[in-house]
Design an enzyme around this catalytic site. Structure first.
Site: not given
Length: 284
Positions: A105, A148, A169
């Protein structure tokens, strides 16, 4: 969670849907001249070699991007996607007509960025973060963060641009991921209500997936669109039977583009009993 490597799945049918819709979403957003920020919560390595051990072990790309490669009868949305994959192959020293590399991506979005746009990429896996950081080293429009991504999302919104696209995702390796993802999106949307949110989701256990999506449907957030391809009927057997994108605040006409796109993908990638869905789950 840190054991997950997307290289095993790069270019599979779920990637085809995710990346083709991602590119169309950006194109629609960029119809307005104002800058925007792209935020990726689980960015991966940036790109993947389809000849390496990860991709060859499962060879999932053969039933994904491989079935589209070289075709001349695709809608414009999928043509653009294939052109971007070809460009990525050229950029890695291959021929445009070859299929040896697959862009993640971040690499796809990077091809679309205008000078005024920027990216914030989060990746927790140490190896993938290092590869991602090396790929974008020196890129002033791109910030690569090790950490994170769900926490990073909440820290990154609202952006200064007041326009943004967020891709969520995750690996969904841990059952709590499903609830954590939904709760993070709800919190982020409260801080940044005008943002476009693309949540990728797998269907391995339909009840588990729908439980996550129900949290979003019942959150009070308006304008929620489901774009899903099931390549075969839901099953209790191991393995993913469907994948989709849950889009909050989709740009105008994305539903129409997705409908045309999925008609083609259904014929090319589906199996007996498969189906596609483009449905407004929550309206205005």
């Amino acid at each position: 969670m840190l054991s997950y490597r997307h290289g095993f799945h790069a270019g599979n049918y779920a990637d085809v849907l995710k990346h083709a819709i991602l590119l169309q979403t950006i194109e629609l957003i960029q119809k307005k001249d104002k800058p925007f920020v792209y935020i990726d919560t689980h960015a991966g390595a940036g790109g993947y070699c389809l000849d390496d051990e990860f991709a060859q072990k499962t060879a999932e790309f053969k039933d994904g991007i491989g079935r589209l490669w070289g075709r001349q009868d695709l809608p414009a949305s999928l043509v653009h996607y294939l052109e971007c994959v070809a460009h990525f192959n050229e950029g890695n020293g291959g021929a445009a007509e070859a299929l040896a590399w697959y862009p993640g991506s971040p690499a796809l979005v990077d091809m679309q960025l205008r000078d005024k746009d920027r990216m914030v990429l989060h990746e927790l896996h140490g190896t993938d973060h290092q590869l991602l950081a090396e790929y974008f080293e020196g890129e002033r429009q791109t910030k690569v963060v090790r950490g994170d991504g769900l926490k990073g999302l909440l820290a990154a919104v609202p952006p200064l641009e007041r326009r943004g696209l967020v891709l969520i995702d995750p690996s969904y390796e841990i059952k709590s991921d499903y609830r954590d993802v939904a709760e993070a999106i709800i919190k982020a949307q409260r801080k940044f209500a005008t943002g476009v949110y693309l949540l990728w989701y797998p269907v391995v256990n339909r009840a588990q997936t729908e439980s996550m999506l129900s949290l979003l449907k019942e959150s009070g957030i308006r304008r929620q669109l489901r774009i899903e391809q099931a390549i075969k009927p839901d099953s209790d057997e191991f393995g993913m039977t469907a994948a989709g994108l849950w889009v909050i605040n989709p740009p105008w006409q994305l539903d129409e583009i997705a409908t045309e796109m999925l008609q083609s993908l259904s014929a090319l990638l589906g199996q007996p009993g498969g189906q596609v869905t483009v449905k407004w789950e929550v309206g205005e």
